[in-house]
Design an enzyme around this catalytic site. Structure first.
Site, PDB file in Angstrom:
ATOM      1  CD  GLU A 112       6.555 -53.992  43.137  1.00 25.29           C
ATOM      2  OE1 GLU A 112       5.935 -55.048  42.613  1.00 25.29           O
ATOM      3  OE2 GLU A 112       5.611 -52.835  44.300  1.00 25.29           O
ATOM      4  CD  GLU A 132       3.643 -53.194  38.734  1.00 27.45           C
ATOM      5  OE1 GLU A 132       4.181 -51.985  38.211  1.00 27.45           O
ATOM      6  OE2 GLU A 132       4.890 -53.298  39.272  1.00 27.45           O
TER       7      GLU A 132
HETATM    8  N1  COA Z   1       4.704 -62.573  32.825  1.00 26.35           N
HETATM    9  C1  COA Z   1       4.370 -63.478  31.676  1.00 26.35           C
HETATM   10  N2  COA Z   1       4.560 -63.396  30.496  1.00 26.35           N
HETATM   11  C2  COA Z   1       5.491 -62.818  30.202  1.00 26.35           C
HETATM   12  C3  COA Z   1       6.017 -61.744  30.847  1.00 26.35           C
HETATM   13  C4  COA Z   1       4.661 -61.277  32.284  1.00 26.35           C
HETATM   14  N3  COA Z   1       5.227 -60.177  32.650  1.00 26.35           N
HETATM   15  N4  COA Z   1       7.012 -61.184  30.352  1.00 26.35           N
HETATM   16  C5  COA Z   1       7.379 -61.663  29.315  1.00 26.35           C
HETATM   17  N5  COA Z   1       6.144 -62.389  29.026  1.00 26.35           N
HETATM   18  C6  COA Z   1       6.804 -63.923  27.944  1.00 26.35           C
HETATM   19  C7  COA Z   1       5.729 -63.330  26.797  1.00 26.35           C
HETATM   20  O1  COA Z   1       4.010 -63.433  27.006  1.00 26.35           O
HETATM   21  C8  COA Z   1       6.340 -64.459  25.710  1.00 26.35           C
HETATM   22  O2  COA Z   1       5.654 -65.343  26.054  1.00 26.35           O
HETATM   23  P1  COA Z   1       5.288 -66.248  25.118  1.00 26.35           P
HETATM   24  O3  COA Z   1       6.739 -66.223  23.795  1.00 26.35           O
HETATM   25  O4  COA Z   1       4.612 -67.766  25.372  1.00 26.35           O
HETATM   26  O5  COA Z   1       4.138 -66.086  23.831  1.00 26.35           O
HETATM   27  C9  COA Z   1       7.892 -64.068  26.185  1.00 26.35           C
HETATM   28  O6  COA Z   1       7.652 -63.903  27.898  1.00 26.35           O
HETATM   29  C10 COA Z   1       8.318 -63.710  25.541  1.00 26.35           C
HETATM   30  O7  COA Z   1       7.660 -61.687  25.642  1.00 26.35           O
HETATM   31  P2  COA Z   1       7.911 -61.118  24.224  1.00 26.35           P
HETATM   32  O8  COA Z   1       7.040 -60.341  24.389  1.00 26.35           O
HETATM   33  O9  COA Z   1       8.053 -61.981  23.028  1.00 26.35           O
HETATM   34  O10 COA Z   1       9.574 -60.232  24.245  1.00 26.35           O
HETATM   35  P3  COA Z   1      10.613 -58.722  23.908  1.00 26.35           P
HETATM   36  O11 COA Z   1      11.564 -59.786  24.342  1.00 26.35           O
HETATM   37  O12 COA Z   1       9.486 -59.053  22.638  1.00 26.35           O
HETATM   38  O13 COA Z   1       9.817 -57.698  24.822  1.00 26.35           O
HETATM   39  C11 COA Z   1       9.557 -57.633  27.301  1.00 26.35           C
HETATM   40  C12 COA Z   1       9.943 -58.162  26.392  1.00 26.35           C
HETATM   41  C13 COA Z   1       9.946 -57.439  28.302  1.00 26.35           C
HETATM   42  C14 COA Z   1       9.642 -56.332  27.110  1.00 26.35           C
HETATM   43  C15 COA Z   1       7.211 -58.043  27.365  1.00 26.35           C
HETATM   44  O14 COA Z   1       7.761 -59.208  28.027  1.00 26.35           O
HETATM   45  C16 COA Z   1       6.958 -57.193  27.620  1.00 26.35           C
HETATM   46  O15 COA Z   1       6.340 -55.978  27.620  1.00 26.35           O
HETATM   47  N6  COA Z   1       6.376 -57.758  28.538  1.00 26.35           N
HETATM   48  C17 COA Z   1       5.374 -57.266  30.659  1.00 26.35           C
HETATM   49  C18 COA Z   1       6.517 -55.973  31.507  1.00 26.35           C
HETATM   50  C19 COA Z   1       5.569 -55.975  32.035  1.00 26.35           C
HETATM   51  O16 COA Z   1       4.292 -55.071  31.551  1.00 26.35           O
HETATM   52  N7  COA Z   1       5.591 -56.303  33.267  1.00 26.35           N
HETATM   53  C20 COA Z   1       4.639 -55.831  34.396  1.00 26.35           C
HETATM   54  C21 COA Z   1       4.279 -57.233  34.717  1.00 26.35           C
HETATM   55  S1  COA Z   1       2.983 -56.108  36.192  1.00 26.35           S
END
Ligand code: COA
Length: 256
Positions: A112, A132
């Site tokens: 966004e 979302e």
């Molecule tokens: N909010 C808070 N923390 C987040 C985050 C978010 N949107 N996205 C990633 N993080 C954090 C993870 O919790 C993790 O924290 P930790 O190491 O303290 O456990 C860290 O960032 C690394 O994330 P990780 O998932 O291990 O990295 P990855 O490279 O394997 O995967 C993503 C990356 C982006 C695919 C995955 O983190 C993800 O799906 N994030 C959420 C995406 C989402 O739903 N966004 C919409 C929010 S409205």
């Protein structure tokens, strides 16, 4: 370039432009309240002293969304405050263009924020989308109105309802980004766009952005009012005279 950086948004200022880098790499640059506060601070600066803004993310990610740890604790009253929505509106309404240079994930609130930019470019590892509904919320920080303005109603609703992630080739095809660059070339490409914009008249650029974003029912009066100001500007006379004199010289040269 002078760096007055502070986590979680690194801000580098260089003459006519500012580069702002989302910088919470250990959280995949998830947008938390501190990031939102920093965006407001930057917007306040750019409203007072307009410069073109390049928005990007650190460590191969644009932003993996709003910070889910904070989101989980937010309640109805917080939703109504529109914490991210208002910050992104402010970014979108900056007087001069905003370019989102997107490497890797741009999800949820990250997507966004990118939609709030005027121009989006990406890398082959781009992954952009709005998951979302999978988290039990809607994309309320701009996706429901901006995404359809960018890619059209049919594609936007399909993306919002499925929550699927769009990769670089599809994003380019549907106009969600306007070009793809290798990661190492991404910022150079963003700066090249800023350079191209900077060659044009600043007042005309500001007017074009403002008029383009005006609501449909304000056209064409908003266009004509802006044009009437530009028609009186010394820069318009200078630029048009320069063109005509150049052509004159070319014709004279041709005859000689
Ligand atoms: N909010 C808070 N923390 C987040 C985050 C978010 N949107 N996205 C990633 N993080 C954090 C993870 O919790 C993790 O924290 P930790 O190491 O303290 O456990 C860290 O960032 C690394 O994330 P990780 O998932 O291990 O990295 P990855 O490279 O394997 O995967 C993503 C990356 C982006 C695919 C995955 O983190 C993800 O799906 N994030 C959420 C995406 C989402 O739903 N966004 C919409 C929010 S409205």
């Amino acid at each position: 370039m002078t760096a007055a950086g502070h986590s979680p948004l690194l801000v580098e200022r260089a003459g006519d432009r500012v580069v702002a880098t989302l910088n919470r790499p250990d959280k995949r640059n998830a947008i938390d309240q501190a990031t939102v506060d920093a965006l407001h601070e930057l917007c306040a600066e750019l409203e007072k002293d307009p410069r073109t803004l390049i928005l990007t993310g650190a460590a191969g990610v644009f932003a993996a969304g709003a910070d889910i740890a904070e989101l989980r604790e937010r309640r109805a009253v917080d939703a109504l405050r529109g914490i991210n929505a208002h910050a992104f509106v402010r970014v979108a309404e900056l007087p001069l263009p905003v370019i989102a240079a997107i490497d890797g994930y741009a999800l949820g609130g990250g997507a966004e924020l990118a939609y709030a930019a005027d121009i989006r470019i990406g890398t082959p590892s781009l992954a952009i989308g709005n998951p979302e509904t999978g988290l039990g919320i809607l994309a309320a920080a701009g996706a429901s109105w901006r995404l359809k303005e960018i890619v059209g109603d049919a594609r936007a609703i399909e993306l919002l309802l499925t929550g699927r992630t769009v990769k670089a080739d599809e994003a380019l095809r549907i106009g969600l980004i306007s070009s793809v660059h290798e990661t190492g070339d991404l910022l150079t490409a963003a700066h090249a766009i800023v350079d191209r914009i900077a060659r044009n008249d600043r007042a005309a650029t500001i007017a074009t952005k403002r008029v383009f974003r005006a609501p449909r029912d304000r056209h064409p009066s908003v266009d004509l009012e802006a044009q009437s100001e530009l028609f009186e500007s010394p820069e318009k006379f200078r630029r048009m005279t320069e063109f005509l004199e150049r052509k004159d010289r070319q014709h004279t040269g041709g005859r000689a």
